[in-house]
Design an enzyme around this catalytic site. Structure first.
Site, short mmCIF file in Angstrom:
data_model
loop_
_atom_site.label_atom_id
_atom_site.label_comp_id
_atom_site.label_asym_id
_atom_site.label_seq_id
_atom_site.Cartn_x
_atom_site.Cartn_y
_atom_site.Cartn_z
N LYS A 286 0.84 -1.20 0.00
CA LYS A 286 0.00 0.00 0.00
C LYS A 286 0.87 1.24 0.00
O LYS A 286 1.78 1.38 0.84
CB LYS A 286 -0.83 0.03 1.28
CG LYS A 286 -2.30 -0.28 1.11
CD LYS A 286 -2.96 -0.07 2.47
CE LYS A 286 -4.45 -0.26 2.40
NZ LYS A 286 -5.05 -0.05 3.73
O1 G3P Z 1 -8.25 0.56 5.60
C1 G3P Z 1 -8.70 1.77 5.11
C2 G3P Z 1 -10.11 2.14 5.47
O2 G3P Z 1 -10.98 1.07 5.25
C3 G3P Z 1 -10.26 2.82 6.79
O3 G3P Z 1 -11.59 2.95 7.18
O4 G3P Z 1 -13.31 3.42 8.87
O5 G3P Z 1 -10.95 4.16 9.27
O6 G3P Z 1 -12.38 5.29 7.57
P1 G3P Z 1 -12.07 4.02 8.30
#
Ligand code: G3P
Length: 229
Positions: free
Chosen positions: A83
């Site tokens: 990533k």
């Molecule tokens: O892994 C990246 C993403 O899915 C993060 O999600 O819920 O922290 O915005 P969130």
């Protein structure tokens, strides 16, 4: 559409993996920080547990160091995906890694313009953050729809991974948009299974089955019952 789990917690991964629907895992520095343990050990456990792509995120802000770190992460397992963030350093390092055949996932994508750049550097995956776009009072699903349409029209091969999903309808809508992959936290995975009518229906079937077994054990072969009397 492939279903990924967004976590660094090995117990959550093992549990969902038992269902037979898990095609990959995405991790990020915040998810790893929640686990408080040795990061490399955690990554290796996940890479071994999952029969599918596992995204490991770079943490070096400068392009050269990010590239070097990306090489190391890619070498951790055949299912490792590196990533890189949607920054100028991420683009530079990501392009070099992709040119060497390393599969990269461009993360922290919030607009179709950024998604075009990710495709142009030859990313394997682009990750638009749907929930965080919604958090900023914009329409995450609209951005996802536009990205899927642009990729389709332009013939980009980069896979669209809808990330930052917060509830089951995000998953359903991402599927309708044509996302190739969705990644979601454990609780959203659990909510995908649940439906109150499934629960009450299942309870009723099991209760009726038990009642029938009781009847049969108690000599329920009464011919009058068989005729529906
Ligand atoms: O892994 C990246 C993403 O899915 C993060 O999600 O819920 O922290 O915005 P969130």
């Amino acid at each position: 559409m492939r279903l990924f789990l967004d976590t660094a917690n090995i117990d959550e991964i093992r549990e969902i993996n038992r269902w037979g629907v898990l095609s990959g895992v995405t991790t990020n520095p915040s998810l790893l920080a929640r686990e408080h343990g040795d990061v490399e050990k955690a990554w290796l456990l996940i890479l071994e547990e999952v029969d599918g792509d596992v995204s490991l995120e770079t943490t070096e802000p400068e392009a050269e160091a990010m590239y070097e770190q990306g090489l190391k992460l890619a070498a951790m397992g055949p299912n490792a995906v590196v990533k890189v963030p949607m920054t100028t350093a991420g683009l530079t390092a990501g392009r070099r890694l992709a040119d060497q055949g390393i599969r990269i996932n461009v993360t922290l994508v919030f607009s179709p313009a950024q998604a075009i750049l990710a495709a142009e550097i030859g990313a394997y995956i682009v990750s638009p953050f749907i929930g965080r776009i919604d958090d900023a009072a914009a329409d995450g699903m609209h951005a996802l729809r536009q990205i899927c349409e642009i990729y389709d029209v332009q013939g980009y091969e980069t896979e669209v991974l809808a990330a930052s999903l917060r509830h089951p309808m995000h998953v359903v809508e991402a599927a309708l948009c044509g996302a190739d992959i969705v990644t979601m936290p454990y609780d959203v995975f659990i909510k995908l299974v649940r439906h109150p009518l499934t629960d009450t229906g299942n309870e009723r079937f099991l209760a009726d089955w038990e009642a029938l077994q009781g009847e049969l054990r108690g000599g329920g072969n009464d011919p009058a019952r068989k005729e529906g009397a």
